[in-house]
Motif scaffolding. Sequence first.
Motif, PDB file in Angstrom:
ATOM      1  N   THR A   1       0.838  -1.202   0.000  1.00 58.54           N
ATOM      2  CA  THR A   1       0.000   0.000   0.000  1.00 58.54           C
ATOM      3  C   THR A   1       0.871   1.249   0.000  1.00 58.54           C
ATOM      4  O   THR A   1       1.437   1.617   1.046  1.00 58.54           O
ATOM      5  CB  THR A   1      -0.932   0.025   1.223  1.00 58.54           C
ATOM      6  OG1 THR A   1      -1.744  -1.149   1.219  1.00 58.54           O
ATOM      7  CG2 THR A   1      -1.833   1.255   1.199  1.00 58.54           C
TER       8      THR A   1
ATOM      9  N   GLU B   1       0.713   8.152   1.163  1.00 60.60           N
ATOM     10  CA  GLU B   1       0.584   9.466   0.547  1.00 60.60           C
ATOM     11  C   GLU B   1       1.858  10.286   0.675  1.00 60.60           C
ATOM     12  O   GLU B   1       2.245  11.006  -0.241  1.00 60.60           O
ATOM     13  CB  GLU B   1      -0.583  10.225   1.203  1.00 60.60           C
ATOM     14  CG  GLU B   1      -0.918  11.533   0.511  1.00 60.60           C
ATOM     15  CD  GLU B   1      -2.155  12.191   1.084  1.00 60.60           C
ATOM     16  OE1 GLU B   1      -2.349  13.387   0.821  1.00 60.60           O
ATOM     17  OE2 GLU B   1      -2.912  11.509   1.800  1.00 60.60           O
TER      18      GLU B   1
ATOM     19  N   VAL C   1      -8.128   4.761   1.828  1.00 61.21           N
ATOM     20  CA  VAL C   1      -7.422   4.028   0.772  1.00 61.21           C
ATOM     21  C   VAL C   1      -8.064   2.656   0.599  1.00 61.21           C
ATOM     22  O   VAL C   1      -8.054   1.833   1.515  1.00 61.21           O
ATOM     23  CB  VAL C   1      -5.927   3.873   1.102  1.00 61.21           C
ATOM     24  CG1 VAL C   1      -5.230   3.066   0.012  1.00 61.21           C
ATOM     25  CG2 VAL C   1      -5.268   5.235   1.260  1.00 61.21           C
TER      26      VAL C   1
ATOM     27  N   ASN D   1      -7.575   1.219  -4.833  1.00 58.95           N
ATOM     28  CA  ASN D   1      -6.601   2.327  -4.807  1.00 58.95           C
ATOM     29  C   ASN D   1      -5.182   1.790  -4.652  1.00 58.95           C
ATOM     30  O   ASN D   1      -4.267   2.179  -5.394  1.00 58.95           O
ATOM     31  CB  ASN D   1      -6.881   3.276  -3.644  1.00 58.95           C
ATOM     32  CG  ASN D   1      -8.154   4.076  -3.788  1.00 58.95           C
ATOM     33  OD1 ASN D   1      -8.746   4.487  -2.794  1.00 58.95           O
ATOM     34  ND2 ASN D   1      -8.591   4.314  -5.023  1.00 58.95           N
ATOM     35  N   SER D   2      -4.994   0.923  -3.659  1.00 58.11           N
ATOM     36  CA  SER D   2      -3.641   0.423  -3.391  1.00 58.11           C
ATOM     37  C   SER D   2      -3.135  -0.404  -4.566  1.00 58.11           C
ATOM     38  O   SER D   2      -1.964  -0.291  -4.965  1.00 58.11           O
ATOM     39  CB  SER D   2      -3.611  -0.400  -2.110  1.00 58.11           C
ATOM     40  OG  SER D   2      -4.404  -1.561  -2.208  1.00 58.11           O
TER      41      SER D   2
ATOM     42  N   LYS E   1      -2.199   2.004  -7.511  1.00 60.03           N
ATOM     43  CA  LYS E   1      -0.971   2.749  -7.229  1.00 60.03           C
ATOM     44  C   LYS E   1       0.249   1.838  -7.332  1.00 60.03           C
ATOM     45  O   LYS E   1       1.308   2.252  -7.802  1.00 60.03           O
ATOM     46  CB  LYS E   1      -1.043   3.370  -5.836  1.00 60.03           C
ATOM     47  CG  LYS E   1      -1.998   4.548  -5.738  1.00 60.03           C
ATOM     48  CD  LYS E   1      -2.045   5.098  -4.321  1.00 60.03           C
ATOM     49  CE  LYS E   1      -3.021   6.263  -4.207  1.00 60.03           C
ATOM     50  NZ  LYS E   1      -3.115   6.774  -2.820  1.00 60.03           N
TER      51      LYS E   1
ATOM     52  N   THR F   1     -11.691  -0.912   2.353  1.00 58.31           N
ATOM     53  CA  THR F   1     -10.481  -0.139   2.577  1.00 58.31           C
ATOM     54  C   THR F   1      -9.380  -1.084   3.049  1.00 58.31           C
ATOM     55  O   THR F   1      -9.646  -2.168   3.573  1.00 58.31           O
ATOM     56  CB  THR F   1     -10.687   0.962   3.634  1.00 58.31           C
ATOM     57  OG1 THR F   1     -11.140   0.353   4.843  1.00 58.31           O
ATOM     58  CG2 THR F   1     -11.687   2.004   3.162  1.00 58.31           C
TER      59      THR F   1
END
Length: 412
Positions: free
Chosen positions: A89, A92, A150, A154-155, A158, A213
Amino acid sequence: MKTEKILVVLLSVFALSTYSATGLTEQVIKKSPTTKTIILSIDGGGIKGVIPAIIIQQIESSLGKPSYRLFDIIGGTSTGGIISAALTTPRENTGKPYTASELVDIYRKDGDQIFLAQGCEIEQCATYFADNGSGSGIEPYMRKMYGPDVSLINSRNKMQSLPGNRVKHMFTTSYIVNNSHNKVSVPARGRNFGPYLFNWFDAVNRPATDNYTVWEAARGTSAAPTYFPIAHVGGGISPRSSAASKWVVDGGTMSNSPAVWGVTEAFRIGIASRLEDIIVISLGTGIHEGGAGVGIDSNAIKNVVPKEGNWSTLPWMVEKLDDLEGADHSRGALLSIILDAVQSVTNSQLTALKQAGLKYYRLEPKLTYSQSHMDNIDPNNIQSLMTTAKTYIEGEGAAIFEAVINELRSSP
């Protein structure tokens, strides 16, 4: 070859059957047939997670690469799930996942933030807070660790855009005990009860129900019965995600070593089609061998605990029965035996599958009784666990560790 094909089919069926209640998409992940699929599997064990964290730290140091550049699948149970989510993960502030060194520091410094004791007016409540209502406890800590919003998608996205990333799939294990606050008239496997994996593949293919999440995936896998409250994930009420509402407990209740899940997930998502395509690196959190069994007549107490194991609920579940070496089980013998048993079974199964072409490596040091408690956050105990891990990979486990390094070094 015929035997191997049968084994592959059986493993694939096992993986698919767990998800039959909700159905599967046809979409799979494409991967070159000449490239090995390397799986990192991390056991449960509470604060003892510092042991696999140390081993991963040594792997990263030896190869000069972070974990996300070394493994195709990273999955874990309980504390191993917390590590797996952290390694996959991006944060930010850095744009990258945690390194193993950073995770070692979390175990070393933040144990009291995760194991935050709650006082209860009745004896039956969990020992530690999920959330104390003032921003402390394991849930607030998980939200801070991964980010409050998150998601698994999302993870995953990314990570796919991170230069040098190899990870294609991440999962944590859990077990559903309900999907509402109420009783269920006709329980359905996969919705109201049964094994459940928080994972990237299902999050992408079924976002409405499975895109939790990351903090929920970590909290759900580590909701150890008696230690922490049951984890409520999803449902759409802040701070939970809008994924399907579930009440889940620690994945260690059914897979304290999630290595078999790693293999079946490789087949399910389509990045492996043969056992010989797969390398499994399985990391334990240490085993106190005396705790894997129980004294029989050594536990007999007149008018309290009967002789010859003639025990009902209280001795098995509550009484501090002596283990094989005469030390007490602290929280009841049955839980300790089950946790050790399920990981021993996994190890036996995967060791047997090496005969069909699977490459399987297991790293796990032996622990003393005092080291074996999953919530012993005393700094001296944590330091002793770290020392044990380092001593193991330099001594008893050195040959296996070196074989792991050679596999990772030679795999494109």
